[in-house]
Design a protein around this motif. Structure first.
Motif, short mmCIF file in Angstrom:
data_model
loop_
_atom_site.label_atom_id
_atom_site.label_comp_id
_atom_site.label_asym_id
_atom_site.label_seq_id
_atom_site.Cartn_x
_atom_site.Cartn_y
_atom_site.Cartn_z
N TRP A 121 0.73 -1.13 -0.03
CA TRP A 121 -0.01 0.08 -0.11
C TRP A 121 0.96 1.28 -0.16
CZ3 TRP A 121 -4.60 -1.38 -1.69
CH2 TRP A 121 -5.17 -2.44 -1.19
N GLU A 122 1.93 1.31 0.84
CA GLU A 122 2.79 2.37 1.01
C GLU A 122 3.58 2.68 -0.47
OE1 GLU A 122 4.32 2.21 5.62
OE2 GLU A 122 5.09 0.73 4.25
N ALA A 123 3.91 1.62 -1.05
CA ALA A 123 4.81 1.58 -2.33
C ALA A 123 3.82 2.20 -3.40
CB ALA A 123 5.18 0.17 -2.70
N ALA A 127 4.62 5.81 -4.87
CA ALA A 127 5.17 5.59 -6.72
C ALA A 127 4.12 6.48 -7.19
CB ALA A 127 4.77 4.12 -7.27
N GLY A 128 3.21 7.23 -6.62
CA GLY A 128 2.17 8.29 -7.45
C GLY A 128 1.03 7.76 -7.74
N PHE A 129 0.65 6.51 -7.58
CA PHE A 129 -0.53 5.77 -8.17
C PHE A 129 -1.83 6.15 -7.41
CE2 PHE A 129 2.83 3.18 -10.03
CZ PHE A 129 2.65 3.41 -11.27
N LEU A 130 -2.69 6.32 -7.86
CA LEU A 130 -4.19 6.57 -7.26
C LEU A 130 -4.58 5.08 -6.85
CD1 LEU A 130 -5.69 9.23 -9.24
CD2 LEU A 130 -4.58 9.45 -7.31
N VAL A 135 -3.04 -1.10 -11.81
CA VAL A 135 -1.41 -1.14 -12.06
C VAL A 135 -1.01 -2.45 -11.40
CG1 VAL A 135 -0.95 1.35 -12.00
CG2 VAL A 135 -0.77 0.14 -10.11
N SER A 136 0.15 -2.94 -12.11
CA SER A 136 0.72 -4.33 -11.44
C SER A 136 1.71 -3.75 -10.63
CB SER A 136 1.53 -4.93 -12.78
OG SER A 136 2.67 -4.33 -13.27
N ILE A 137 2.16 -4.79 -9.71
CA ILE A 137 3.29 -4.86 -8.89
C ILE A 137 4.27 -4.33 -9.47
CG2 ILE A 137 3.63 -7.25 -8.80
CD1 ILE A 137 3.46 -4.84 -5.67
N ASN A 138 4.70 -4.73 -10.45
CA ASN A 138 5.72 -4.29 -11.31
C ASN A 138 5.90 -3.05 -11.73
OD1 ASN A 138 6.84 -7.14 -11.34
ND2 ASN A 138 6.28 -7.50 -13.48
N GLN A 139 4.94 -2.33 -12.01
CA GLN A 139 4.84 -1.15 -12.56
C GLN A 139 5.13 -0.09 -11.08
OE1 GLN A 139 0.73 -1.42 -14.36
NE2 GLN A 139 1.61 0.24 -15.62
N VAL A 140 4.46 -0.63 -9.93
CA VAL A 140 4.59 0.06 -8.88
C VAL A 140 6.01 -0.10 -8.31
CG1 VAL A 140 4.07 -0.07 -6.19
CG2 VAL A 140 2.39 -0.38 -8.04
N GLY A 141 6.68 -1.25 -8.47
CA GLY A 141 8.13 -1.45 -7.96
C GLY A 141 9.02 -0.66 -8.59
N PHE A 142 8.98 -0.50 -9.87
CA PHE A 142 9.88 -0.08 -10.98
C PHE A 142 9.90 1.55 -10.77
CE2 PHE A 142 10.58 -4.44 -13.08
CZ PHE A 142 11.83 -4.51 -12.52
N SER A 143 8.48 1.93 -10.74
CA SER A 143 8.36 3.35 -10.86
C SER A 143 8.87 4.02 -9.33
CB SER A 143 6.86 3.82 -10.63
OG SER A 143 6.55 4.77 -10.62
#
Length: 169
Positions: A121-123, A127-130, A135-143
């Motif tokens: 949730w924090e990630a 990462a700036g996602f609403l 979004v995938s966990i990959n998008q979150v992690g790399f972002s």
């Protein structure tokens, strides 16, 4: 006769007292063996500059002998931008990695540390996602890794384990 073996004496070095900041008190209201509410009495303002200087002096003096620094941010005022900046620059000179369990509101403090370890949730938030965005966990992690400019992001995911994002993948 029995000789007592020498034991290391407990030490309080590295424990800093700030008399202007009382210990946090957490009170729970319980009814029928179930917690209904918890209320805390605390001061979460930033630590004083004199306490910050003492902490930095302590850490800086020990850096050559450290294999890593772990910062666990509870957003209670202990972690300040100046404290992190000094730790980061000093640790860098000694090639000491910094691993941070961050708070979202302080994520900008940690730009350039070695590793950040937010929960999922924090990630996502950092990462700036609403919350409504798909979004995938990959998008979150790399972002997030790109935003924080760290070597790795480790996202803890509860029963789904954890996901690690490094430059290589």
């Amino acid at each position: 006769l029995c000789e007592e073996t020498a034991r290391p004496r407990p030490t309080t070095r590295g424990v800093f007292v700030d008399s202007s900041r009382p210990t946090i008190k957490k009170s729970r209201v319980v009814a029928h063996n179930q917690q209904i509410v918890r209320y805390d009495v605390e001061q979460s303002r930033p630590i004083s500059t004199s306490v910050e200087r003492k902490i930095l002096k302590y850490i800086t003096g020990r850096l050559p002998n450290l294999s890593g620094i772990v910062i666990s941010d509870y957003a209670k005022g202990m972690i300040t931008p100046g404290l992190v900046e000094h730790i980061r620059s000093s640790a860098s000179r000694h090639a000491v990695p910094i691993i941070v369990d961050p708070k979202v509101e302080h994520m900008a403090y940690y730009t350039g540390v070695t590793v950040v370890t937010p929960n999922h949730w924090e990630a996502r938030q950092a990462a700036g996602f609403l919350p409504t965005q798909e979004v995938s966990i990959n998008q979150v992690g790399f972002s997030l890794r790109d935003r924080v400019q760290c070597q790795a992001v480790i996202i803890t995911r509860g029963e789904e384990g954890m996901s690690i994002f490094q430059e290589q993948g």
